[in-house]
Motif scaffolding. Structure first.
Motif, PDB file in Angstrom:
ATOM      1  N   ARG A   1      -0.552 -11.471  -4.311  1.00  0.00           N
ATOM      2  CA  ARG A   1      -0.551 -10.069  -3.902  1.00  0.00           C
ATOM      3  C   ARG A   1      -1.284  -9.879  -2.578  1.00  0.00           C
ATOM      4  NH1 ARG A   1      -1.640  -6.795  -9.483  1.00  0.00           N
ATOM      5  NH2 ARG A   1      -2.745  -8.701 -10.078  1.00  0.00           N
TER       6      ARG A   1
ATOM      7  N   LEU B   1       0.694  -8.538   0.707  1.00  0.00           N
ATOM      8  CA  LEU B   1       0.159  -7.303   1.283  1.00  0.00           C
ATOM      9  C   LEU B   1      -0.342  -7.528   2.710  1.00  0.00           C
ATOM     10  CD1 LEU B   1      -0.527  -4.323   0.990  1.00  0.00           C
ATOM     11  CD2 LEU B   1      -2.637  -4.970  -0.202  1.00  0.00           C
TER      12      LEU B   1
ATOM     13  N   LEU C   1       0.765  -5.274   5.804  1.00  0.00           N
ATOM     14  CA  LEU C   1      -0.191  -4.513   6.611  1.00  0.00           C
ATOM     15  C   LEU C   1      -0.131  -4.942   8.071  1.00  0.00           C
ATOM     16  CD1 LEU C   1      -3.223  -4.465   4.148  1.00  0.00           C
ATOM     17  CD2 LEU C   1      -1.756  -2.522   4.757  1.00  0.00           C
TER      18      LEU C   1
ATOM     19  N   ARG D   1       5.655  -0.513  12.451  1.00  0.00           N
ATOM     20  CA  ARG D   1       6.356   0.510  11.657  1.00  0.00           C
ATOM     21  C   ARG D   1       7.117   1.491  12.551  1.00  0.00           C
ATOM     22  NH1 ARG D   1       1.537   4.037   8.918  1.00  0.00           N
ATOM     23  NH2 ARG D   1       0.379   2.091   9.046  1.00  0.00           N
ATOM     24  N   HIS D   2       6.742   1.534  13.842  1.00  0.00           N
ATOM     25  CA  HIS D   2       7.386   2.516  14.727  1.00  0.00           C
ATOM     26  C   HIS D   2       8.497   1.941  15.602  1.00  0.00           C
ATOM     27  CE1 HIS D   2       4.848   5.685  13.435  1.00  0.00           C
ATOM     28  NE2 HIS D   2       3.741   5.100  13.837  1.00  0.00           N
TER      29      HIS D   2
ATOM     30  N   LEU E   1       9.585  -6.426   5.808  1.00  0.00           N
ATOM     31  CA  LEU E   1       9.225  -5.987   4.443  1.00  0.00           C
ATOM     32  C   LEU E   1       9.870  -6.923   3.410  1.00  0.00           C
ATOM     33  CD1 LEU E   1       9.765  -2.077   4.588  1.00  0.00           C
ATOM     34  CD2 LEU E   1       7.672  -3.353   5.080  1.00  0.00           C
TER      35      LEU E   1
ATOM     36  N   ARG F   1      -9.919  -3.454   0.539  1.00  0.00           N
ATOM     37  CA  ARG F   1      -8.831  -2.689  -0.081  1.00  0.00           C
ATOM     38  C   ARG F   1      -8.444  -1.512   0.801  1.00  0.00           C
ATOM     39  NH1 ARG F   1      -8.302  -6.544  -1.994  1.00  0.00           N
ATOM     40  NH2 ARG F   1      -8.373  -7.275  -4.128  1.00  0.00           N
ATOM     41  N   VAL F   2      -7.169  -1.096   0.666  1.00  0.00           N
ATOM     42  CA  VAL F   2      -6.712   0.053   1.461  1.00  0.00           C
ATOM     43  C   VAL F   2      -7.162   1.344   0.782  1.00  0.00           C
ATOM     44  CG1 VAL F   2      -4.725  -1.240   2.275  1.00  0.00           C
ATOM     45  CG2 VAL F   2      -4.446   0.294   0.342  1.00  0.00           C
TER      46      VAL F   2
ATOM     47  N   LEU G   1       9.031  -0.315  -1.379  1.00  0.00           N
ATOM     48  CA  LEU G   1       8.699  -0.416   0.046  1.00  0.00           C
ATOM     49  C   LEU G   1       9.765   0.248   0.914  1.00  0.00           C
ATOM     50  CD1 LEU G   1       7.486  -4.142   0.123  1.00  0.00           C
ATOM     51  CD2 LEU G   1       6.058  -2.086   0.289  1.00  0.00           C
ATOM     52  N   LEU G   2      11.021   0.035   0.572  1.00  0.00           N
ATOM     53  CA  LEU G   2      12.104   0.623   1.370  1.00  0.00           C
ATOM     54  C   LEU G   2      12.138   2.138   1.208  1.00  0.00           C
ATOM     55  CD1 LEU G   2      14.894  -2.036   0.733  1.00  0.00           C
ATOM     56  CD2 LEU G   2      13.636  -1.665   2.870  1.00  0.00           C
TER      57      LEU G   2
ATOM     58  N   SER H   1       9.307   3.660   3.206  1.00  0.00           N
ATOM     59  CA  SER H   1       9.490   3.433   4.641  1.00  0.00           C
ATOM     60  C   SER H   1      10.611   4.279   5.235  1.00  0.00           C
ATOM     61  CB  SER H   1       9.794   1.947   4.897  1.00  0.00           C
ATOM     62  OG  SER H   1       8.726   1.148   4.445  1.00  0.00           O
TER      63      SER H   1
ATOM     64  N   ARG I   1       7.127   6.047   6.830  1.00  0.00           N
ATOM     65  CA  ARG I   1       6.434   5.148   7.753  1.00  0.00           C
ATOM     66  C   ARG I   1       5.828   5.906   8.932  1.00  0.00           C
ATOM     67  NH1 ARG I   1      11.226   1.460  10.305  1.00  0.00           N
ATOM     68  NH2 ARG I   1      12.262   1.869   8.327  1.00  0.00           N
ATOM     69  N   HIS I   2       6.314   7.142   9.184  1.00  0.00           N
ATOM     70  CA  HIS I   2       5.830   7.880  10.352  1.00  0.00           C
ATOM     71  C   HIS I   2       4.764   8.921  10.041  1.00  0.00           C
ATOM     72  CE1 HIS I   2       8.494   5.868  13.003  1.00  0.00           C
ATOM     73  NE2 HIS I   2       9.583   6.281  12.392  1.00  0.00           N
TER      74      HIS I   2
ATOM     75  N   TYR J   1       0.465   6.013   3.950  1.00  0.00           N
ATOM     76  CA  TYR J   1       1.545   5.028   3.874  1.00  0.00           C
ATOM     77  C   TYR J   1       1.041   3.693   3.323  1.00  0.00           C
ATOM     78  CZ  TYR J   1       5.341   2.027   5.587  1.00  0.00           C
ATOM     79  OH  TYR J   1       6.354   1.128   5.681  1.00  0.00           O
ATOM     80  N   GLU J   2      -0.114   3.222   3.808  1.00  0.00           N
ATOM     81  CA  GLU J   2      -0.659   1.931   3.364  1.00  0.00           C
ATOM     82  C   GLU J   2      -0.954   1.920   1.868  1.00  0.00           C
ATOM     83  OE1 GLU J   2      -1.541   3.431   6.155  1.00  0.00           O
ATOM     84  OE2 GLU J   2      -2.060   1.975   7.725  1.00  0.00           O
ATOM     85  N   HIS J   3      -1.323   3.071   1.308  1.00  0.00           N
ATOM     86  CA  HIS J   3      -1.582   3.123  -0.142  1.00  0.00           C
ATOM     87  C   HIS J   3      -0.310   2.807  -0.922  1.00  0.00           C
ATOM     88  CE1 HIS J   3      -5.032   5.980   1.094  1.00  0.00           C
ATOM     89  NE2 HIS J   3      -5.531   4.773   0.850  1.00  0.00           N
TER      90      HIS J   3
ATOM     91  N   LEU K   1       2.179   0.894   0.221  1.00  0.00           N
ATOM     92  CA  LEU K   1       2.453  -0.541   0.391  1.00  0.00           C
ATOM     93  C   LEU K   1       1.647  -1.336  -0.645  1.00  0.00           C
ATOM     94  CD1 LEU K   1       2.221  -1.034   4.311  1.00  0.00           C
ATOM     95  CD2 LEU K   1       4.249  -0.503   2.945  1.00  0.00           C
ATOM     96  N   ALA K   2       0.348  -1.026  -0.733  1.00  0.00           N
ATOM     97  CA  ALA K   2      -0.525  -1.766  -1.649  1.00  0.00           C
ATOM     98  C   ALA K   2      -0.093  -1.563  -3.100  1.00  0.00           C
ATOM     99  CB  ALA K   2      -1.981  -1.333  -1.454  1.00  0.00           C
TER     100      ALA K   2
ATOM    101  N   VAL L   1       3.046  -3.651  -4.074  1.00  0.00           N
ATOM    102  CA  VAL L   1       2.739  -5.069  -4.273  1.00  0.00           C
ATOM    103  C   VAL L   1       1.881  -5.267  -5.530  1.00  0.00           C
ATOM    104  CG1 VAL L   1       1.535  -7.057  -3.299  1.00  0.00           C
ATOM    105  CG2 VAL L   1       2.969  -5.641  -1.825  1.00  0.00           C
ATOM    106  N   ALA L   2       0.978  -4.319  -5.763  1.00  0.00           N
ATOM    107  CA  ALA L   2       0.078  -4.417  -6.921  1.00  0.00           C
ATOM    108  C   ALA L   2       0.854  -4.504  -8.230  1.00  0.00           C
ATOM    109  CB  ALA L   2      -0.861  -3.208  -6.949  1.00  0.00           C
TER     110      ALA L   2
ATOM    111  N   TRP M   1      -5.630  -1.361  -6.746  1.00  0.00           N
ATOM    112  CA  TRP M   1      -5.370  -1.975  -5.434  1.00  0.00           C
ATOM    113  C   TRP M   1      -5.366  -0.986  -4.275  1.00  0.00           C
ATOM    114  CZ3 TRP M   1      -4.297  -7.113  -3.763  1.00  0.00           C
ATOM    115  CH2 TRP M   1      -4.497  -8.074  -4.745  1.00  0.00           C
ATOM    116  N   GLN M   2      -5.532   0.279  -4.556  1.00  0.00           N
ATOM    117  CA  GLN M   2      -5.545   1.241  -3.449  1.00  0.00           C
ATOM    118  C   GLN M   2      -6.307   2.481  -3.881  1.00  0.00           C
ATOM    119  OE1 GLN M   2      -3.550   4.255  -3.560  1.00  0.00           O
ATOM    120  NE2 GLN M   2      -2.735   3.788  -5.600  1.00  0.00           N
ATOM    121  N   SER M   3      -6.802   3.221  -2.886  1.00  0.00           N
ATOM    122  CA  SER M   3      -7.697   4.340  -3.171  1.00  0.00           C
ATOM    123  C   SER M   3      -7.053   5.691  -2.850  1.00  0.00           C
ATOM    124  CB  SER M   3      -8.978   4.178  -2.350  1.00  0.00           C
ATOM    125  OG  SER M   3      -8.642   4.131  -0.966  1.00  0.00           O
TER     126      SER M   3
END
Lengths: 293, 293
Positions: A8, A12, A16, A29-30, A42, A292-293, B15-16, B19, B29-30, B38-40, B42-43, B46-47, B85-87
């Motif tokens: 994982r 990840l 990232l 991402r842009h 991805l 962690r994110v 993920l798709l 995004s 993604r924007h 966005y990163e939360h 992604l994590a 995967v988590a 895995w994310q906050s």
């Protein structure tokens, strides 16, 4: 460390890295490249998950029972899975070269204190078979690398020559370390990887994860001329990009200038791929250490 | 289908979905939300990988040996891994509710021809224990849902009441299907999920994957008032958003108007979360069927 924990963190880290923006000259991402799009990265990151897990499992067995880690075979498997799951071509070759031995080392380690030492030892113990497996992976990814001592990476006869001369994966990477930053990491103790893992950890506390990754990428670019750019455009071009990155940092690394630098590199198709690969490895180490994110 | 194949399709679908851009009103993604970035997402995607794999394994054993799929427990595990895995808080609750039974069904199926039937049967066979597990997951994700027949999702006494009344997960979702689109999918044959999987497959051939996902999301939004929006802002608001989406589609779904619609919803904090969840499930089914980026 647990194999799914390691896998994982690895997947990840790739997500990232490719998402961090603006990351001058590379897919983020842009923006996409013409043939290789953000979505291809991805898919590739997720495609390699079972291979990262297998690497961690092999690492655990190496630590417990002294069994061999098949680093070359694992890198080839990651490349093949990546190519099977997306049609954008080579997305992660250099990243896989770094992440596979690190994943094996993580599987062999309790915490991260022995991670670096285990990664170095795993690389030193690679064999002729590992070298041949890597050479089998090159044509699949259609990756752009120089040939090491007449061992053309796209010529199948190179495999016989490697066997005849008894060159291990470590031996070959020691030669290419002269002009390739990934090889340098793999044979020189992962110095940049671990240094920038710390930069990212610290930077995240101060400015958040995205800014920390962009900053680490830019700092690395400013001090280490990108060897992928050097291979593609010559040493002078790589040095010029570093100088330009130093300027952006010196003037406070503001958004507008970052974006202009990004556009310049994209227009000239100058993509500092080695720097991105080592950034991904650094994020991986930071995640393994608990970021962690 | 192979468990790692299923898990990769599931993680990649999430993920798709996150995004795809511009996806009016939701994180893409924007742009981020204030607390959930966005990163939360992604994590979180995967988590949950090992839980998707476990669901596919349980599905395979259900098909081969008639063993029970622990749908409730698996949903709770996915939510817990996501939060570990994310906050950023609740990223994927609704998506996990859909993807877990679909992953189990995929593990039970050779190709995708039996996928829908297996998913329906797995849901119909859920038990009281599955219902209780789901109720244990709600407070962890701090998810915003209505209470079903006085069974307050945040009150631990609801679990005793569920047991006393002998309500299975399927029973409870049949009740909430009245006002919740996720429950409707789970008890009504995953109609929108499979319909929009086809829309995405077809759209990708014509316009590429990102455009196809955005289009599917918008079409669903235009015909099915989002039940998450209805819960948060009332039925009238959800109907108004649908009407607005119909207008954007009728005028050719051009980029500028899409972006304006996106900004309007973001400003009003109207996030059509149920539509995004079903879109993720539709992408999952399309990937299981062989769609590749």
């Amino acid at each position: 460390m647990d194999e799914d924990y390691v896998a994982r963190c690895a997947a990840l880290a790739l997500l990232l890295e490719v998402s961090a923006s603006p990351k001058p000259g590379n897919v983020d991402r842009h923006h996409d490249f013409a043939d290789t799009k953000y979505e291809h990265f991805l898919a590739s990151a997720v495609a390699a998950y079972p291979v990262f897990r297998a690497a961690a499992q092999e690492g655990a067995k190496w630590a417990e029972e002294g069994r061999k880690c098949h680093i070359g075979k694992l890198i080839r498997a990651a490349v093949e899975e990546s190519m099977r799951w997306q049609s954008g071509g080579n997305t992660h070759f250099g990243s896989f070269m770094l992440l596979i031995p690190l994943a094996a080392a993580a599987g062999a380690s309790e915490g991260i204190s022995r991670l670096k030492a285990n990664a170095c030892e795993i690389m030193q113990r690679t064999t002729v078979e590992d070298a041949i497996e890597l050479y089998k992976a090159f044509p699949k990814a259609r990756v752009r690398v120089r040939s090491v001592e007449q061992l053309d990476v796209l010529d199948p006869r190179s495999q016989d020559e490697i066997r005849r001369r008894g060159l291990t994966l470590y031996d070959i990477l020691r030669i290419s370390a002269d002009y390739d930053a990934i090889s340098r990491e793999l044979t020189g103790g992962f110095e940049l990887t671990f240094k920038y893992a710390e930069v990212i950890r610290e930077g995240t506390r101060q400015a958040g994860l995205n800014a920390a990754i962009v900053r680490a990428y830019l700092e690395m670019l400013s001090t280490e001329p990108d060897t992928f750019v050097a291979t593609k455009f010559g040493e002078a071009a790589a040095v010029e990009v570093s100088k330009r990155a130093r300027g952006v940092l010196a003037r406070g690394c503001n958004d507008e200038e970052l974006r202009r630098f990004d556009e310049e590199l994209l227009r000239a198709k100058i993509n500092p791929g080695a720097t991105a690969d080592i950034t991904a490895a650094a994020i991986f180490v930071a995640l393994l250490g608990g970021l962690r994110v």
